[in-house]
Scaffold this motif. Structure first.
Motif, PDB file in Angstrom:
ATOM      1  N   ILE A   1     -24.691 -57.346  22.592  1.00  0.00           N
ATOM      2  CA  ILE A   1     -25.850 -57.506  21.689  1.00  0.00           C
ATOM      3  C   ILE A   1     -25.269 -56.133  20.601  1.00  0.00           C
ATOM      4  O   ILE A   1     -25.826 -56.358  19.166  1.00  0.00           O
ATOM      5  N   PHE A   2     -24.463 -55.586  20.925  1.00  0.00           N
ATOM      6  CA  PHE A   2     -23.991 -54.444  19.746  1.00  0.00           C
ATOM      7  C   PHE A   2     -23.208 -55.173  18.805  1.00  0.00           C
ATOM      8  O   PHE A   2     -23.089 -54.339  17.625  1.00  0.00           O
ATOM      9  N   SER A   3     -22.688 -56.295  18.847  1.00  0.00           N
ATOM     10  CA  SER A   3     -21.985 -57.079  17.877  1.00  0.00           C
ATOM     11  C   SER A   3     -22.833 -57.941  17.029  1.00  0.00           C
ATOM     12  O   SER A   3     -22.191 -58.756  16.009  1.00  0.00           O
ATOM     13  N   ILE A   4     -24.006 -58.173  17.439  1.00  0.00           N
ATOM     14  CA  ILE A   4     -25.097 -58.813  16.393  1.00  0.00           C
ATOM     15  C   ILE A   4     -25.382 -58.332  15.325  1.00  0.00           C
ATOM     16  O   ILE A   4     -25.474 -57.339  15.231  1.00  0.00           O
ATOM     17  N   ASN A   5     -24.912 -58.991  14.189  1.00  0.00           N
ATOM     18  CA  ASN A   5     -25.327 -58.521  12.845  1.00  0.00           C
ATOM     19  C   ASN A   5     -26.662 -59.167  12.189  1.00  0.00           C
ATOM     20  O   ASN A   5     -27.236 -58.646  11.184  1.00  0.00           O
TER      21      ASN A   5
ATOM     22  N   ILE B   1     -33.201 -62.153  10.093  1.00  0.00           N
ATOM     23  CA  ILE B   1     -33.403 -60.726   9.792  1.00  0.00           C
ATOM     24  C   ILE B   1     -31.906 -59.957  10.302  1.00  0.00           C
ATOM     25  O   ILE B   1     -31.472 -60.406  11.098  1.00  0.00           O
ATOM     26  N   THR B   2     -31.660 -59.153   9.434  1.00  0.00           N
ATOM     27  CA  THR B   2     -30.234 -58.498   9.756  1.00  0.00           C
ATOM     28  C   THR B   2     -30.508 -57.035  10.758  1.00  0.00           C
ATOM     29  O   THR B   2     -31.700 -56.526  10.802  1.00  0.00           O
TER      30      THR B   2
ATOM     31  N   TYR C   1     -29.763 -51.554  18.613  1.00  0.00           N
ATOM     32  CA  TYR C   1     -29.295 -52.708  18.126  1.00  0.00           C
ATOM     33  C   TYR C   1     -30.146 -53.814  18.341  1.00  0.00           C
ATOM     34  O   TYR C   1     -31.262 -53.724  18.892  1.00  0.00           O
ATOM     35  N   LEU C   2     -30.070 -55.090  17.676  1.00  0.00           N
ATOM     36  CA  LEU C   2     -30.837 -56.165  17.238  1.00  0.00           C
ATOM     37  C   LEU C   2     -30.946 -56.893  18.498  1.00  0.00           C
ATOM     38  O   LEU C   2     -29.928 -57.510  18.757  1.00  0.00           O
ATOM     39  N   GLN C   3     -31.700 -56.861  19.076  1.00  0.00           N
ATOM     40  CA  GLN C   3     -32.074 -57.655  20.708  1.00  0.00           C
ATOM     41  C   GLN C   3     -32.994 -58.619  20.721  1.00  0.00           C
ATOM     42  O   GLN C   3     -32.640 -59.783  21.578  1.00  0.00           O
TER      43      GLN C   3
ATOM     44  N   ALA D   1     -28.245 -66.326  16.781  1.00  0.00           N
ATOM     45  CA  ALA D   1     -27.424 -64.862  16.516  1.00  0.00           C
ATOM     46  C   ALA D   1     -26.022 -65.089  16.023  1.00  0.00           C
ATOM     47  O   ALA D   1     -25.538 -65.909  16.295  1.00  0.00           O
ATOM     48  N   HIS D   2     -25.993 -64.230  15.091  1.00  0.00           N
ATOM     49  CA  HIS D   2     -24.504 -64.084  14.201  1.00  0.00           C
ATOM     50  C   HIS D   2     -23.830 -62.857  14.730  1.00  0.00           C
ATOM     51  O   HIS D   2     -24.414 -61.881  14.558  1.00  0.00           O
ATOM     52  N   GLU D   3     -22.744 -63.183  15.139  1.00  0.00           N
ATOM     53  CA  GLU D   3     -21.803 -61.974  15.896  1.00  0.00           C
ATOM     54  C   GLU D   3     -20.679 -61.861  14.792  1.00  0.00           C
ATOM     55  O   GLU D   3     -20.053 -62.485  14.497  1.00  0.00           O
TER      56      GLU D   3
END
Length: 129
Positions: A28-32, A51-52, A80-82, A103-105
């Motif tokens: 999840i740390f790499s989800i932008n 949503i970013t 992070y966005l989770q 989700a966009h990584e």
């Protein structure tokens, strides 16, 4: 890798409301950004809302502006966005579709960045007239 788990959806009468939830796990740390897409029978998949991660900037399809609201659940993870929600109000029969969490990584070193898209299995929203 990111896994997405959706919940919500179902059958509702026109004018009603529904809430969709999506929770991410894994990297999840790499989800932008996260968001919702939908696909109606015989139509292409389209963006509903997104949503970013850093600024919580939102984006909506014109057809749902003023009726749908996307939000993030900071109680799940304040950094992070989770988890995201999609509040759908004043639903119309034309909102009937399978809704997919997305989700966009973005990751990797500067010299070799990568981007990946992840999708949930989809949840059916049916709006009766």
């Amino acid at each position: 890798q990111v896994q997405l788990l959706e919940s919500g959806g179902g059958l509702v009468q026109a004018g009603g409301s529904l809430r969709l939830s999506c929770e991410a796990s894994g990297s999840i740390f790499s989800i932008n950004a996260m968001g919702w897409y939908r696909q109606a029978p015989g139509k292409q998949r389209e963006l509903v809302a997104s949503i970013t991660s850093r600024s919580s900037m939102t984006n909506y399809a014109y057809s749902v502006k003023g009726r749908f609201v996307i939000s993030r659940d900071n109680t799940k993870n304040p950094v992070y966005l989770q988890a995201v929600y999609l509040e759908m109000n004043s639903l119309k029969p034309e909102d009937t579709a399978v809704y997919y969490c997305h989700a966009h990584e973005l990751g990797g070193p500067i010299e070799a960045p990568y981007a990946r898209d992840y999708w949930g299995k989809g949840t059916l929203v049916t709006v009766s007239s």
